[in-house]
Design a protein around this motif. Sequence first.
Motif, PDB file in Angstrom:
ATOM      1  N   LYS A 210       0.820  -1.212   0.000  1.00  0.00           N
ATOM      2  CA  LYS A 210       0.000   0.000   0.000  1.00  0.00           C
ATOM      3  C   LYS A 210       0.855   1.264   0.000  1.00  0.00           C
ATOM      4  O   LYS A 210       0.414   2.310  -0.472  1.00  0.00           O
ATOM      5  N   ALA A 211       2.064   1.168   0.507  1.00  0.00           N
ATOM      6  CA  ALA A 211       2.945   2.334   0.591  1.00  0.00           C
ATOM      7  C   ALA A 211       3.491   2.697  -0.790  1.00  0.00           C
ATOM      8  O   ALA A 211       3.551   1.856  -1.689  1.00  0.00           O
ATOM      9  N   PRO A 212       3.897   3.949  -0.982  1.00  0.00           N
ATOM     10  CA  PRO A 212       4.583   4.315  -2.234  1.00  0.00           C
ATOM     11  C   PRO A 212       5.866   3.496  -2.408  1.00  0.00           C
ATOM     12  O   PRO A 212       6.568   3.221  -1.435  1.00  0.00           O
ATOM     13  N   ILE A 213       6.147   3.110  -3.636  1.00  0.00           N
ATOM     14  CA  ILE A 213       7.316   2.283  -3.947  1.00  0.00           C
ATOM     15  C   ILE A 213       8.239   3.054  -4.890  1.00  0.00           C
ATOM     16  O   ILE A 213       7.782   3.651  -5.869  1.00  0.00           O
ATOM     17  N   TYR A 214       9.522   2.997  -4.599  1.00  0.00           N
ATOM     18  CA  TYR A 214      10.530   3.647  -5.444  1.00  0.00           C
ATOM     19  C   TYR A 214      11.605   2.609  -5.766  1.00  0.00           C
ATOM     20  O   TYR A 214      12.231   2.062  -4.868  1.00  0.00           O
ATOM     21  N   ILE A 215      11.795   2.335  -7.045  1.00  0.00           N
ATOM     22  CA  ILE A 215      12.800   1.352  -7.453  1.00  0.00           C
ATOM     23  C   ILE A 215      13.940   2.059  -8.174  1.00  0.00           C
ATOM     24  O   ILE A 215      13.709   2.862  -9.088  1.00  0.00           O
ATOM     25  N   PHE A 216      15.157   1.726  -7.768  1.00  0.00           N
ATOM     26  CA  PHE A 216      16.370   2.258  -8.402  1.00  0.00           C
ATOM     27  C   PHE A 216      17.165   1.089  -8.961  1.00  0.00           C
ATOM     28  O   PHE A 216      17.411   0.095  -8.267  1.00  0.00           O
ATOM     29  N   HIS A 217      17.571   1.229 -10.214  1.00  0.00           N
ATOM     30  CA  HIS A 217      18.304   0.136 -10.850  1.00  0.00           C
ATOM     31  C   HIS A 217      19.357   0.712 -11.795  1.00  0.00           C
ATOM     32  O   HIS A 217      19.078   1.634 -12.555  1.00  0.00           O
ATOM     33  N   GLY A 218      20.568   0.169 -11.729  1.00  0.00           N
ATOM     34  CA  GLY A 218      21.636   0.608 -12.610  1.00  0.00           C
ATOM     35  C   GLY A 218      21.441   0.065 -14.025  1.00  0.00           C
ATOM     36  O   GLY A 218      21.165  -1.124 -14.195  1.00  0.00           O
ATOM     37  N   GLU A 219      21.604   0.921 -15.018  1.00  0.00           N
ATOM     38  CA  GLU A 219      21.398   0.471 -16.396  1.00  0.00           C
ATOM     39  C   GLU A 219      22.468  -0.526 -16.829  1.00  0.00           C
ATOM     40  O   GLU A 219      22.252  -1.298 -17.773  1.00  0.00           O
ATOM     41  N   ASN A 220      23.611  -0.552 -16.131  1.00  0.00           N
ATOM     42  CA  ASN A 220      24.694  -1.474 -16.488  1.00  0.00           C
ATOM     43  C   ASN A 220      24.802  -2.651 -15.519  1.00  0.00           C
ATOM     44  O   ASN A 220      25.852  -3.282 -15.420  1.00  0.00           O
ATOM     45  N   ASP A 221      23.713  -2.954 -14.832  1.00  0.00           N
ATOM     46  CA  ASP A 221      23.713  -4.056 -13.872  1.00  0.00           C
ATOM     47  C   ASP A 221      23.781  -5.385 -14.627  1.00  0.00           C
ATOM     48  O   ASP A 221      22.830  -5.766 -15.320  1.00  0.00           O
TER      49      ASP A 221
END
Length: 268
Positions: A210-221
């Motif tokens: 239910k909480a806001p979600i923020y996803i961070f991901h490296g483009e070179n992962d």
Amino acid sequence: MQLLKFILTRIILLFAIIYVLAIVFLYFSQESLIFRPTILAKDFKYKFDADFEEVNIPSFDKTNLNGLFFKVENPKGLIFFLHGNMGALDSWGNQAEFYNSIGYDFFIMDYRGYGKSGGTIENEAQFNKDMDAIYNFLKTKYSEDKISVIGYSIGSGPATILASKNNPKRLILQSAYYNFGELSSSKLPFVPNFVKRYKFETDQYISKVKAPIYIFHGENDALIPVKNSVRLSKLYKPTDHLYILKNQEHKRINYNLEYQEQIKNILN
């Protein structure tokens, strides 16, 4: 001709036996492939530039899980950080500095068998029960509207599962996988699904958060490709966001300047 058929049959049988033995080995030893802890002596003394408090929290079965609190004056809230599959708190504790610098208390704990935590990881249900125990402890110290859960890499799935069962202020994922069972299939395509005892089905739980979600991901992962987070973003609520970090690899997301700027905006 009969001899050739006999030899081929024996070769096929040999490979079948080797395959079955390999599958049996993987079934019973997958913890050693997934979880790569550093083990610390019980009298090990942590050393950090910042002040901290070491705690031992009993889990559901009374196994002690070792954790570290890094606190600031007049905190805006708490960051509960679920770390990756390697190392222990002697190195992971350094993640606290940035979050302290922007006014947040920071808590991080070692999973079973990591660092000074007792026991060993035996299955996914046990792992998630440990996270429940830790979160319930944190709720005795902070109201849920002050708790932000961050899950990095292997910790992203359990963080999502935890957030789906509770009401933290926000969920932040770093280098998240869509579904750990599926990810492991891409690494070990010859292993049937029934052998895999760790699913961590982020995709099945993220829509329940239910909480806001923020996803961070490296483009070179290269370890967990960014397409995992892109697929998760298709399951988002309107309040959720995906940030793809340019030139970022799998590690050291907390030190990425673009990440830090975005997090400052999110947490303020």
